[in-house]
Design a protein around this motif. Structure first.
Motif, short mmCIF file in Angstrom:
data_model
loop_
_atom_site.label_atom_id
_atom_site.label_comp_id
_atom_site.label_asym_id
_atom_site.label_seq_id
_atom_site.Cartn_x
_atom_site.Cartn_y
_atom_site.Cartn_z
N ALA A 88 5.59 -2.27 4.01
CA ALA A 88 4.88 -1.20 4.69
C ALA A 88 3.57 -0.90 3.96
N VAL A 89 2.57 -0.45 4.70
CA VAL A 89 1.28 -0.12 4.11
C VAL A 89 1.43 1.09 3.19
N ASP A 90 0.91 0.97 2.00
CA ASP A 90 0.88 2.09 1.06
C ASP A 90 -0.28 3.02 1.40
N ARG A 91 -1.51 2.47 1.34
CA ARG A 91 -2.69 3.24 1.70
C ARG A 91 -3.76 2.28 2.19
N LEU A 92 -4.22 2.51 3.41
CA LEU A 92 -5.32 1.71 3.93
C LEU A 92 -6.62 2.14 3.26
N VAL A 93 -7.38 1.15 2.79
CA VAL A 93 -8.69 1.38 2.20
C VAL A 93 -9.62 0.27 2.71
N VAL A 94 -10.89 0.40 2.39
CA VAL A 94 -11.79 -0.74 2.58
C VAL A 94 -11.70 -1.56 1.31
N ASP B 279 -12.17 -9.80 -2.67
CA ASP B 279 -12.15 -10.83 -3.72
C ASP B 279 -12.36 -10.10 -5.04
N ALA B 280 -11.41 -9.24 -5.39
CA ALA B 280 -11.56 -8.33 -6.52
C ALA B 280 -11.22 -8.98 -7.85
N CYS B 281 -11.42 -10.29 -7.96
CA CYS B 281 -11.19 -11.00 -9.22
C CYS B 281 -12.20 -10.56 -10.27
N ALA B 282 -11.85 -10.75 -11.52
CA ALA B 282 -12.66 -10.24 -12.63
C ALA B 282 -14.13 -10.61 -12.55
N PRO B 283 -14.52 -11.84 -12.19
CA PRO B 283 -15.95 -12.16 -12.19
C PRO B 283 -16.79 -11.30 -11.26
N ASN B 284 -16.16 -10.63 -10.30
CA ASN B 284 -16.92 -9.89 -9.30
C ASN B 284 -17.08 -8.41 -9.61
N THR B 285 -16.68 -8.01 -10.82
CA THR B 285 -16.98 -6.67 -11.33
C THR B 285 -18.05 -6.80 -12.41
N ALA C 69 -7.72 -2.96 4.62
CA ALA C 69 -6.40 -3.51 4.29
C ALA C 69 -5.69 -2.53 3.36
N ASP C 70 -4.42 -2.80 3.07
CA ASP C 70 -3.69 -2.02 2.09
C ASP C 70 -4.36 -2.20 0.71
N ARG C 71 -4.44 -1.14 -0.06
CA ARG C 71 -5.10 -1.23 -1.36
C ARG C 71 -4.44 -2.26 -2.29
N TRP C 72 -3.14 -2.54 -2.07
CA TRP C 72 -2.46 -3.51 -2.93
C TRP C 72 -2.97 -4.93 -2.71
N ALA C 73 -3.62 -5.19 -1.58
CA ALA C 73 -4.20 -6.51 -1.37
C ALA C 73 -5.28 -6.79 -2.41
N ASP C 74 -6.03 -5.76 -2.80
CA ASP C 74 -7.00 -5.88 -3.89
C ASP C 74 -6.35 -5.74 -5.26
N LEU C 75 -5.52 -4.73 -5.42
CA LEU C 75 -4.96 -4.43 -6.73
C LEU C 75 -4.16 -5.59 -7.31
N ALA C 76 -3.32 -6.20 -6.48
CA ALA C 76 -2.46 -7.27 -6.98
C ALA C 76 -3.27 -8.43 -7.54
N VAL C 77 -4.36 -8.76 -6.87
CA VAL C 77 -5.17 -9.90 -7.29
C VAL C 77 -6.12 -9.54 -8.42
N ALA C 78 -6.66 -8.32 -8.40
CA ALA C 78 -7.53 -7.89 -9.50
C ALA C 78 -6.79 -7.96 -10.83
N ARG D 194 0.16 -11.32 -3.84
CA ARG D 194 -0.23 -12.51 -4.59
C ARG D 194 0.16 -13.78 -3.85
N LEU D 195 1.31 -13.78 -3.23
CA LEU D 195 1.70 -14.96 -2.45
C LEU D 195 0.79 -15.10 -1.23
N LEU D 196 0.45 -14.00 -0.57
CA LEU D 196 -0.46 -14.06 0.57
C LEU D 196 -1.82 -14.61 0.14
N TRP D 197 -2.32 -14.15 -1.00
CA TRP D 197 -3.59 -14.66 -1.53
C TRP D 197 -3.50 -16.18 -1.73
N ASP D 198 -2.42 -16.60 -2.32
CA ASP D 198 -2.24 -18.02 -2.63
C ASP D 198 -2.15 -18.86 -1.36
N MET D 199 -1.46 -18.35 -0.37
CA MET D 199 -1.26 -19.12 0.87
C MET D 199 -2.47 -19.07 1.79
#
Length: 270
Positions: free
Chosen positions: A186-192, A196-202, A222-231, A264-269
């Protein structure tokens, strides 16, 4: 261990595309980044126009949409510190995007890989600032699970399998991996999301505070965890293990292991 990350700061000679040379004029051209799809970023400096960055991608690389990134940057600049677009174009060889420089060093600059705890904290704080600043109800861009599942299916149809994944996921056969990403939490919190919140992009200021975000080509709701998990995951790729918790702490959130594993699995796939 994760699979090798092929995005990197170039260490050898890099051919300069003709369009980049033309844009530079008499300015110095310095290659600063090569992504895993072969896209290149150059710094142009020394002239009257100030320092600029040119992202260039070869024709026929559908994974990178530079005109779409230009639209996202122009939209996000109203609320967040991101580069200003100063030009874009295309020819038979490739597509390019020119942006003005913004203050700060990438979180993978040697200055920060020598101080990963400070960098990881800035990544977390910067991501929270972005998520809190960008208005979901005014965002025209989408980074939904449905859109990303469609991309995953394209990759599967193209023959990608377990050997193309990060090592954490290679034990999953194709059917099991696809089934897992087909059952999102389930969505935790929708955000913008950055997208691609990987380290090089900060980017960080020299005193260690967050400065700006770059490479927003996938920005969307998307859900904020889509960014958080990968960052947080990307700190392992760039600094080694043990810094992911700093990202979550600096963001101000308790790790959600189920959502982290899913995104993380979604990112990978995808």
């Amino acid at each position: 261990m994760s699979r090798p990350v092929t995005s990197e700061i170039p260490t050898g000679p890099v051919p300069v595309p003709g369009a980049v040379s033309a844009l530079a004029g008499g300015d110095t051209v310095t290659p600063v980044w090569r992504n895993e799809l072969g896209g290149l970023t150059f710094r142009l400096g020394g002239g009257n126009d100030g320092t600029r960055y040119v992202k260039w991608i070869a024709a026929g690389t559908p994974e990178i949409d530079l005109p779409g990134e230009a639209e996202r940057l122009a939209w996000a600049r109203r609320w967040a510190t991101v580069p200003r677009v100063v030009g874009q174009g295309a020819d038979t060889e490739g597509t390019w995007l020119v942006t003005a420089a913004v203050p700060g060093r990438s979180a993978v600059d040697p200055h920060w890989t020598a101080d990963p705890a400070t960098a990881a904290a800035a990544i977390g704080r910067g991501l929270r600032l972005l998520h809190d600043a960008l208005p979901v109800d005014r965002c025209p861009f989408d980074w939904s699970i449905a859109r990303r599942l469609a991309r995953a299916d394209e990759r599967i149809a193209g023959g990608e399998g377990p050997a193309d994944r990060f090592s954490e996921h290679r034990h999953l056969d194709l059917a099991e991996a696809r089934a897992r990403i087909g059952e999102p939490p389930a969505v935790d919190r929708l955000v913008v999301c950055h997208g691609d919140a990987c380290a090089p992009n900060t980017l960080l200021h020299d005193e260690g505070t967050f400065a700006a975000h770059v490479d927003l080509g996938s920005l969307g709701v998307a859900d904020r965890w889509a960014d958080l998990a990968v960052a947080a995951w990307s700190t392992e790729w760039n600094y080694g293990p043990g810094y992911d918790g700093i990202v979550y702490d600096a963001y101000g959130i308790t790790p959600d292991r189920d959502r982290i594993a899913y995104y993380r699995l979604l990112w990978d796939m995808a």
